[in-house]
Design a protein around this motif. Structure first.
Motif, short mmCIF file in Angstrom:
data_model
loop_
_atom_site.label_atom_id
_atom_site.label_comp_id
_atom_site.label_asym_id
_atom_site.label_seq_id
_atom_site.Cartn_x
_atom_site.Cartn_y
_atom_site.Cartn_z
N SER A 95 3.28 -6.29 19.71
CA SER A 95 4.49 -6.55 20.48
C SER A 95 5.59 -7.24 19.67
O SER A 95 6.39 -7.99 20.23
CB SER A 95 4.16 -7.42 21.70
N SER A 96 5.62 -7.03 18.37
CA SER A 96 6.66 -7.62 17.54
C SER A 96 8.05 -7.21 18.03
O SER A 96 8.30 -6.04 18.31
CB SER A 96 6.48 -7.17 16.08
N LYS A 97 8.96 -8.18 18.12
CA LYS A 97 10.31 -7.89 18.58
C LYS A 97 11.12 -7.16 17.52
O LYS A 97 11.94 -6.29 17.83
CB LYS A 97 11.02 -9.20 18.97
N ARG A 98 10.92 -7.53 16.26
CA ARG A 98 11.71 -6.93 15.18
C ARG A 98 11.27 -5.51 14.86
O ARG A 98 12.09 -4.63 14.59
CB ARG A 98 11.63 -7.81 13.92
N LEU A 99 9.95 -5.28 14.88
CA LEU A 99 9.43 -3.97 14.51
C LEU A 99 8.16 -3.68 15.32
O LEU A 99 7.05 -3.82 14.82
CB LEU A 99 9.13 -3.93 13.00
N PRO A 100 8.32 -3.26 16.58
CA PRO A 100 7.16 -3.04 17.45
C PRO A 100 6.16 -2.04 16.87
O PRO A 100 6.54 -1.07 16.24
CB PRO A 100 7.81 -2.49 18.74
N LYS A 101 4.89 -2.34 17.08
CA LYS A 101 3.78 -1.47 16.66
C LYS A 101 3.83 -1.14 15.16
O LYS A 101 3.41 -0.06 14.73
CB LYS A 101 3.77 -0.17 17.47
N LYS A 102 4.30 -2.09 14.36
CA LYS A 102 4.48 -1.82 12.93
C LYS A 102 3.16 -1.48 12.22
O LYS A 102 3.16 -0.68 11.29
CB LYS A 102 5.14 -3.01 12.24
N ALA A 103 2.05 -2.06 12.67
CA ALA A 103 0.77 -1.78 12.01
C ALA A 103 0.34 -0.33 12.14
O ALA A 103 -0.40 0.19 11.30
CB ALA A 103 -0.32 -2.69 12.58
N LEU A 104 0.82 0.34 13.20
CA LEU A 104 0.41 1.72 13.47
C LEU A 104 1.55 2.72 13.27
O LEU A 104 1.45 3.87 13.70
CB LEU A 104 -0.14 1.84 14.89
N ARG A 105 2.63 2.28 12.64
CA ARG A 105 3.77 3.17 12.40
C ARG A 105 3.38 4.29 11.44
O ARG A 105 2.71 4.07 10.43
CB ARG A 105 4.92 2.39 11.78
N LYS A 106 3.85 5.48 11.74
CA LYS A 106 3.63 6.60 10.83
C LYS A 106 4.66 6.51 9.70
O LYS A 106 5.85 6.40 9.94
CB LYS A 106 3.79 7.93 11.56
N THR A 107 4.18 6.53 8.46
CA THR A 107 5.07 6.51 7.30
C THR A 107 4.62 7.60 6.33
O THR A 107 3.55 8.19 6.49
CB THR A 107 5.02 5.15 6.57
N ASN A 108 5.42 7.83 5.32
CA ASN A 108 5.06 8.82 4.30
C ASN A 108 3.83 8.39 3.52
O ASN A 108 3.19 9.21 2.85
CB ASN A 108 6.23 9.03 3.35
N ALA A 109 3.49 7.10 3.60
CA ALA A 109 2.32 6.58 2.88
C ALA A 109 1.10 6.50 3.79
O ALA A 109 0.00 6.16 3.34
CB ALA A 109 2.64 5.20 2.33
N GLY A 110 1.26 6.81 5.07
CA GLY A 110 0.19 6.66 6.04
C GLY A 110 0.46 5.47 6.93
O GLY A 110 1.48 4.78 6.79
N LYS A 111 -0.42 5.20 7.87
CA LYS A 111 -0.23 4.05 8.76
C LYS A 111 -0.61 2.77 8.01
O LYS A 111 -1.66 2.71 7.36
CB LYS A 111 -1.10 4.20 10.00
N PRO A 112 0.24 1.73 8.09
CA PRO A 112 -0.04 0.49 7.36
C PRO A 112 -1.44 -0.08 7.60
O PRO A 112 -2.13 -0.46 6.64
CB PRO A 112 1.05 -0.46 7.88
N LEU A 113 -1.88 -0.14 8.85
CA LEU A 113 -3.19 -0.71 9.13
C LEU A 113 -4.30 0.10 8.48
O LEU A 113 -5.28 -0.46 7.97
CB LEU A 113 -3.42 -0.78 10.65
N GLU A 114 -4.15 1.40 8.47
CA GLU A 114 -5.17 2.26 7.85
C GLU A 114 -5.30 1.97 6.36
O GLU A 114 -6.42 1.87 5.84
CB GLU A 114 -4.80 3.73 8.07
N ILE A 115 -4.17 1.80 5.68
CA ILE A 115 -4.19 1.48 4.24
C ILE A 115 -4.85 0.13 4.02
O ILE A 115 -5.66 -0.04 3.11
CB ILE A 115 -2.74 1.44 3.69
N LEU A 116 -4.50 -0.85 4.87
CA LEU A 116 -5.07 -2.19 4.72
C LEU A 116 -6.58 -2.17 4.90
O LEU A 116 -7.33 -2.74 4.10
CB LEU A 116 -4.43 -3.14 5.74
N ILE A 117 -7.06 -1.50 5.93
CA ILE A 117 -8.50 -1.43 6.19
C ILE A 117 -9.23 -0.74 5.04
O ILE A 117 -10.30 -1.19 4.59
CB ILE A 117 -8.79 -0.68 7.52
N GLN A 118 -8.66 0.33 4.54
CA GLN A 118 -9.28 1.05 3.41
C GLN A 118 -9.43 0.15 2.19
O GLN A 118 -10.47 0.15 1.53
CB GLN A 118 -8.44 2.28 3.06
N ASN A 119 -8.40 -0.63 1.89
CA ASN A 119 -8.45 -1.50 0.71
C ASN A 119 -9.42 -2.66 0.90
O ASN A 119 -10.19 -2.99 -0.01
CB ASN A 119 -7.05 -2.05 0.39
#
Length: 266
Positions: free
Chosen positions: A16-40
């Motif tokens: 529920s971030s006000k500045r960037l809602p659902k940022k952990a699950l945002r689709k990007t050209n690099a993949g979803k941020p949370l997915e990259i973090l969990i993998q590492n």
């Protein structure tokens, strides 16, 4: 990894971030941020179940529960504002002896640095080890379950979703050590995700990591910034907004020597 003593990673996240809602699950050209973090982070735990996303009971965070089944990490839901207590209750359930806390915004956290800090913690029989001097989003924190218990007891502020790890730093009951990276203090870069520009920076770093066939490690990030210094211009200016917002926040309160002490977030 840890056989004698159980090691786990706690990741506080809310969507529920006000500045960037659902940022952990945002689709990007690099993949979803949370997915990259969990993998590492998976590289330094026995199983992904030892990675616990600590989120809230708010309906918006139901999506993280669904995502935990896809990526096979664990999930715990607790208080929205009291992250210290949320992590404390999570550890009552998962019973880790040693813990790394990784902010859900700090997608590019170096897993090797966590492991190095963990070794320092164990070798020197400390309660809390943290780094200082790295660009925002790259410093790491590791601690014993005892440190989490004592900090949960010492905290006065039940609203501590900003700056909550400062309570560990200011807890006089803990044996602490800081690992300083003074040579990196002058690197004007920002590695956390709060704004759309941070996502663009993140995409570019991941792109160059793939291009140069390099892993998600500190030296590789700085190698890329040296070769592509223009990347820092994407989001570093956002640090000013971050600092201004932090200055407006109420200080945190902790018990020290039977007296309530104020902790400034900046």
């Amino acid at each position: 990894m840890m056989k004698k003593n159980k090691f786990g990673i706690l990741i506080p996240i809310r969507l529920s971030s006000k500045r960037l809602p659902k940022k952990a699950l945002r689709k990007t050209n690099a993949g979803k941020p949370l997915e990259i973090l969990i993998q590492n982070l998976s590289k330094i735990v026995n199983t992904r179940k030892d990675i616990v996303v600590c989120t809230t009971k708010n309906k918006i965070d139901d999506e993280l529960v669904k995502y935990s089944k896809i990526l096979k990490f664990s999930i715990f839901r607790g208080d929205t504002n009291d992250i210290i207590n949320r992590m404390y209750l999570a550890n009552l359930k998962y019973k880790f002896d040693f813990i790394a806390e990784v902010d859900g915004d700090d997608i590019l956290t170096d897993p090797n640095l966590i492991f190095k800090c963990l070794n320092v913690l164990k070798k020197n029989k400390l309660d809390y080890v943290y780094t200082d001097g790295l660009p925002l989003g790259l410093n790491v924190k590791v601690f014993k379950s005892k440190a989490l218990n004592l900090t949960n007891e010492a905290k006065i502020s039940n609203v501590n979703f900003n700056g909550f790890m400062l309570m560990f730093k200011n807890n006089i009951l803990l044996k602490k050590k800081v690992i300083k990276f003074n040579k990196f203090r002058k690197i004007r870069a920002r590695f956390t995700i709060d704004y759309i520009e941070d996502l663009i920076f993140f995409e570019n770093i991941v792109k160059y990591l793939h291009n140069y066939k390099r892993d998600f490690l500190l030296d590789n990030y700085f190698y890329i910034l040296k070769k592509h210094s223009e990347l820092k211009k994407i989001n570093f200016f956002r640090n000013k907004s971050y600092m201004n917002n932090s200055k407006k926040m109420k200080p945190l309160l902790i018990m020290k020597n039977k007296k309530i002490t104020s902790i400034k977030i900046v």
